[in-house]
Design a protein around this motif. Structure first.
Motif, short mmCIF file in Angstrom:
data_model
loop_
_atom_site.label_atom_id
_atom_site.label_comp_id
_atom_site.label_asym_id
_atom_site.label_seq_id
_atom_site.Cartn_x
_atom_site.Cartn_y
_atom_site.Cartn_z
N HIS A 125 0.81 -1.22 0.00
CA HIS A 125 0.00 0.00 0.00
C HIS A 125 0.85 1.28 0.00
N ILE A 126 2.13 1.13 -0.33
CA ILE A 126 2.96 2.33 -0.44
C ILE A 126 2.41 3.22 -1.55
N GLY A 127 2.23 4.48 -1.25
CA GLY A 127 1.66 5.42 -2.20
C GLY A 127 0.18 5.63 -2.06
N ASN A 128 -0.49 4.80 -1.26
CA ASN A 128 -1.92 4.94 -1.02
C ASN A 128 -2.12 5.88 0.16
N PRO A 129 -2.67 7.09 -0.06
CA PRO A 129 -2.80 8.06 1.03
C PRO A 129 -3.78 7.65 2.11
N GLN A 130 -4.53 6.58 1.88
CA GLN A 130 -5.48 6.11 2.89
C GLN A 130 -4.85 5.11 3.85
N ARG A 131 -3.61 4.78 3.64
CA ARG A 131 -2.90 3.82 4.48
C ARG A 131 -1.64 4.46 5.08
N SER A 132 -1.33 4.06 6.32
CA SER A 132 -0.06 4.48 6.91
C SER A 132 1.08 3.96 6.06
N GLN A 133 2.06 4.82 5.82
CA GLN A 133 3.14 4.47 4.90
C GLN A 133 4.32 3.84 5.65
N PRO A 134 4.69 2.60 5.30
CA PRO A 134 5.83 1.96 5.95
C PRO A 134 7.11 2.77 5.79
N LYS A 135 7.83 2.95 6.89
CA LYS A 135 9.08 3.71 6.84
C LYS A 135 10.22 3.02 7.58
N VAL A 136 9.89 2.17 8.57
CA VAL A 136 10.92 1.53 9.39
C VAL A 136 10.61 0.05 9.56
N VAL A 137 11.65 -0.75 9.51
CA VAL A 137 11.59 -2.14 9.94
C VAL A 137 12.28 -2.22 11.28
N SER A 138 11.60 -2.79 12.27
CA SER A 138 12.19 -2.93 13.60
C SER A 138 12.36 -4.41 13.93
N ILE A 139 13.58 -4.79 14.26
CA ILE A 139 13.87 -6.16 14.67
C ILE A 139 14.48 -6.14 16.07
N SER A 140 14.37 -7.26 16.77
CA SER A 140 14.91 -7.37 18.13
C SER A 140 16.05 -8.39 18.13
N GLN A 141 17.15 -8.01 18.78
CA GLN A 141 18.33 -8.88 18.87
C GLN A 141 18.83 -8.88 20.31
N CYS A 142 18.51 -9.89 21.10
CA CYS A 142 17.80 -11.13 20.81
C CYS A 142 16.30 -10.84 20.65
N THR A 143 15.57 -11.80 20.07
CA THR A 143 14.13 -11.64 19.95
C THR A 143 13.47 -11.88 21.30
N GLU A 144 12.17 -11.59 21.34
CA GLU A 144 11.41 -11.81 22.57
C GLU A 144 11.25 -13.29 22.89
N LEU A 145 11.60 -14.17 21.96
CA LEU A 145 11.55 -15.61 22.20
C LEU A 145 12.95 -16.19 22.41
N GLY A 146 13.91 -15.31 22.64
CA GLY A 146 15.26 -15.75 22.98
C GLY A 146 16.10 -16.17 21.80
N THR A 147 15.56 -16.08 20.59
CA THR A 147 16.31 -16.47 19.41
C THR A 147 17.18 -15.32 18.92
N VAL A 148 18.17 -15.66 18.10
CA VAL A 148 19.16 -14.67 17.67
C VAL A 148 19.24 -14.66 16.14
N TYR A 149 19.13 -13.48 15.56
CA TYR A 149 19.38 -13.33 14.12
C TYR A 149 20.85 -13.56 13.83
N THR A 150 21.14 -14.28 12.75
CA THR A 150 22.52 -14.36 12.29
C THR A 150 22.89 -13.03 11.62
N ILE A 151 24.18 -12.80 11.46
CA ILE A 151 24.61 -11.58 10.78
C ILE A 151 24.10 -11.56 9.35
N ASP A 152 24.10 -12.70 8.68
CA ASP A 152 23.58 -12.75 7.31
C ASP A 152 22.09 -12.43 7.26
N GLU A 153 21.33 -12.89 8.23
CA GLU A 153 19.90 -12.58 8.26
C GLU A 153 19.68 -11.07 8.43
#
Length: 342
Positions: A125-153
């Protein structure tokens, strides 16, 4: 010996060396609001770990760190993509949306991680003025489930996000535990991997209080000073926040603490899986254990131990070890698990 809790690493005390640093800083008068030598020295420690170009702002807590950093990245008509279990969505009382004015776009995640396909689905929906426009991706390191993103991920996510005009924020409340697990430096999984903004955690790794906003993107850095003040996160006696980070980042105290907590989690997990009735619901990659136990055993253990009943429908519990968890604490808990089956 006082048996320690497994409910959260927020329940732990303060590392003695951190307390010692606070006492040493409590000498005489210095300028307020971060214009002091302790804060300057702590910022230099961050630059040593993350690179000279980073900008650092100390705040009181994790929610403050996340919201301060995110507000510098998002305007009120824009949105933040995260998992439904992300701390900014499930444990911050609506602060991100309330303070920023933007929207959280969430996706379910079985392991706490966000995937490229989940991010991509939020971009239609990028470009649709009726929708909130995505601007940020937020990730958690470690995640809330204790898992860990690899550097490649992480690199894969930041590459995709930047190609689509998005910033990437990392909630690093337990970043030290992730670094200990991966055997990498802080920089390798943040600035070198393309992260734009980091909330760096200290409270869960031996500090009395305090987190840090670390900005790697020069386009975003100029606003943080003003956002921190407006968001009531600017400490007047800043030296007592800063000196804790100075000590934490000296002589690998951060790593010693994180390694110890992670090791205790591994020992606890190894002991739990010896019982046929208990299974782990997530891989143990940090200082958190997620396990499925029979309801009767959970109720028995709750009479003597503090831990989180994570998912009551699944009879899933969360156990969190801390920098000061000892083998005796693990043995005591496992003995009570054994007794619960008697």
């Amino acid at each position: 010996m006082t048996t320690k809790m497994f409910a959260s690493d927020n329940n732990s005390g303060v590392h003695p060396l951190i307390l010692e640093a606070i006492v040493q800083a409590n000498q005489g008068h210095v300028a307020a609001y971060g214009n002091d030598p302790y804060t300057a020295e702590a910022i230099q420690k961050f630059k040593a770990h993350f690179g000279e170009a980073c900008e650092v702002a100390f705040v009181f807590n994790g929610t403050g760190a996340n919201v301060t950093g995110l507000k510098a990245m998002v305007r009120s008509h824009q949105a933040i993509i995260c998992t439904d279990g992300a701390h900014i969505n499930s444990d911050e009382g609506g602060a991100p949306e309330g303070f920023i004015g933007g929207k959280l776009l969430t996706s379910p995640s079985a392991d706490g991680k966000l995937t490229i396909s989940q991010i991509e689905r939020q971009l239609h929906h990028i470009g649709n003025p009726q929708r909130s426009q995505p601007k940020v991706v937020s990730i958690s390191q470690c995640t809330e489930l204790g898992t860990v993103y690899t550097i490649d991920e992480i690199k894969e996510i930041t590459r995709f996000a930047h190609e689509n005009g998005l910033y990437v924020h990392m909630d690093g409340a337990r970043l030290s535990n992730a670094a200990a697990h991966l055997g990498c430096s802080f920089a390798e999984m943040t600035v070198d991997a393309g992260i734009d903004m980091l909330a760096f955690g200290g409270t869960k790794n031996g500090l009395m209080m305090g987190e840090a906003v670390v900005c790697f993107n020069p386009e975003l850095a100029s606003e943080i000073t003003y956002i921190r003040k407006q968001g009531m996160q600017l400490g007047s006696k800043m030296r007592f926040l800063a000196v804790q980070f100075d000590r934490l980042l000296t002589n690998d105290l951060w790593l010693d603490n994180a390694r110890s907590a992670n090791h205790m989690a591994q020992l606890l997990a190894e002991g739990l899986v010896k019982f046929p009735e208990i299974t782990l619901s997530q891989p143990v990659q940090s200082n958190a254990i997620f396990a499925l136990l029979p309801k009767a055993q959970i109720q028995h253990l709750q009479k003597k131990h503090s831990f989180a009943l994570w998912n009551e429908e699944k009879d899933e519990i969360r156990l969190v070890t801390s920098f000061d968890t000892e083998k005796e604490d693990i043995a005591h808990f496992l003995a009570d698990v054994k007794n619960s089956f008697s």
